[in-house]
Enzyme design. Sequence first.
Site, PDB file in Angstrom:
ATOM      1  N   CYS A 118       0.803  -1.221   0.000  1.00 26.85           N
ATOM      2  CA  CYS A 118       0.000   0.000   0.000  1.00 26.85           C
ATOM      3  C   CYS A 118       0.841   1.279   0.000  1.00 26.85           C
ATOM      4  O   CYS A 118       0.314   2.366  -0.267  1.00 26.85           O
ATOM      5  CB  CYS A 118      -0.958  -0.005   1.181  1.00 26.85           C
ATOM      6  SG  CYS A 118      -2.063  -1.440   1.209  1.00 26.85           S
ATOM      7  N   HIS A 251      -3.148   7.085   2.176  1.00 21.66           N
ATOM      8  CA  HIS A 251      -3.593   5.798   1.645  1.00 21.66           C
ATOM      9  C   HIS A 251      -4.985   5.502   2.189  1.00 21.66           C
ATOM     10  O   HIS A 251      -5.249   5.667   3.383  1.00 21.66           O
ATOM     11  CB  HIS A 251      -2.603   4.706   2.051  1.00 21.66           C
ATOM     12  CG  HIS A 251      -3.148   3.328   1.909  1.00 21.66           C
ATOM     13  ND1 HIS A 251      -3.696   2.872   0.729  1.00 21.66           N
ATOM     14  CD2 HIS A 251      -3.260   2.306   2.798  1.00 21.66           C
ATOM     15  CE1 HIS A 251      -4.103   1.627   0.898  1.00 21.66           C
ATOM     16  NE2 HIS A 251      -3.854   1.260   2.135  1.00 21.66           N
ATOM     17  N   ASN A 281     -10.160  -0.322  -0.172  1.00 20.66           N
ATOM     18  CA  ASN A 281      -8.707  -0.237  -0.132  1.00 20.66           C
ATOM     19  C   ASN A 281      -8.155  -0.813  -1.426  1.00 20.66           C
ATOM     20  O   ASN A 281      -8.208  -2.022  -1.645  1.00 20.66           O
ATOM     21  CB  ASN A 281      -8.186  -1.016   1.086  1.00 20.66           C
ATOM     22  CG  ASN A 281      -6.679  -0.959   1.228  1.00 20.66           C
ATOM     23  OD1 ASN A 281      -5.961  -0.561   0.310  1.00 20.66           O
ATOM     24  ND2 ASN A 281      -6.178  -1.378   2.386  1.00 20.66           N
TER      25      ASN A 281
END
Length: 324
Positions: A118, A251, A281
Site C-alpha cells: 500500500c 492511503h 482499499n
Amino acid sequence: MAIVHSRITGTGSYLPGAPVSNSELIAAHGLDSSDDWIAERTGIRARHLAGEGVAASDLALEACKRALEAAGRPANDVDLIIVATSTPDYVFPSAAALLQAKLGVTNGGAAFDLQAVCSGFVYALTVADKFIRSGSHKCALVVGAEVFSRILDWSDRGTCVLFGDGAGAVVLEASDKPGILATAMHADGSHHGILSVPGQVCGGKAVGDPFLRMDGQAVFKFAVKVLADVAHEVLAAANMTADQLDWLIPHQANVRILQSTAKRLHVPPEKCVVTVDRHGNTSAASIPLALDEVVRSGKVGAGDTVLLEGVGGGFTWGAALLKL
C-alpha cells in the site's frame, strides 16, 4: 548548472466495472455481515472488482492514457515507467513492461515494477523523482495498479470486504520549478506477520497460503503512528508545518485511520481527502486514484501543497510532499 526538479503534469485513474455495494458483496459470498457493520468499522460502502481476465496492466493502461492526455504528452515521450503493484499479471515479465507494450512506447526507456504494497505509489514516486533529478530521465509514468480481488479469501469477512481493484497514474516531468518538495521511505520487516500473503508459486502449484491475512488491530495501531511520524518528517525536510498544507491524501485503507492521522497532524477534516467509502482499499492504487479524483473535480489545483502518505504490508511506509 541549473537544478533539475520534477513536477506532476497530469493525473489519471480507472476503476473497473460498476461499483459493488456491501450488500451485493455479502449476498454474492454468503457473508455473515451487514452494510452497517462494514461501514461503521471501515467507512467502506462500495468497491470496484475487475472482471475475469482483466489484469493489473489493463487497469494501468486506462489510467495512463488519461494521465498522458491530461499532461498533453504522447506515450513515446515517456522514458521511464514504474508500476507499483502487489498483484502483477505474471511472475515475469513485469506489469510495467507489459504496460509499455500496450501503450506503444518504443523508445527503449526503462520499465519495472515496484512492490511495497500500500506504500507502493509513494515509493514509486520517490524513485521516479530521484531518476529525474539525476538527469538520467525526463518524463515518467508512475502508476499504482491492483487487482486485490484475486488474492482475497471470500469466506473471511474481516478482510474480503475491505479491498477493491483499480489504477491511478501520474506523469512526472523534469522542471526548473520544484514540484516534489520532500520524500521519505521506510520499512521494518519485523512486522511482516500482521499483514501478508504468505504463499508462493512453486513446482506448478501454490505453496503456503495464497490469500491475504491481516491482524486488523495491530495494523491500525502501527499505521496511525508511522503515518503521523513520516508526515512530520517530510514537512520538516521542506521547512514547513502541517498548517501550511492545502490537502492531505493518505492511503485509503480505513476511514478511522484517515481520521486519526489527520487529528494527529491537526489537519482539519475538510482538508483530508477521503475516497475509501466508494473505492475500498485499492492498495498501491489508492493514493493516485484519490489524487486524480480531486484534481479532475477542481477541488485541488495548481499551486496547492499536497501531502501524500501510505503504509502497507512489509511493513513499509512513506510520504511525499508536493506542490502542484
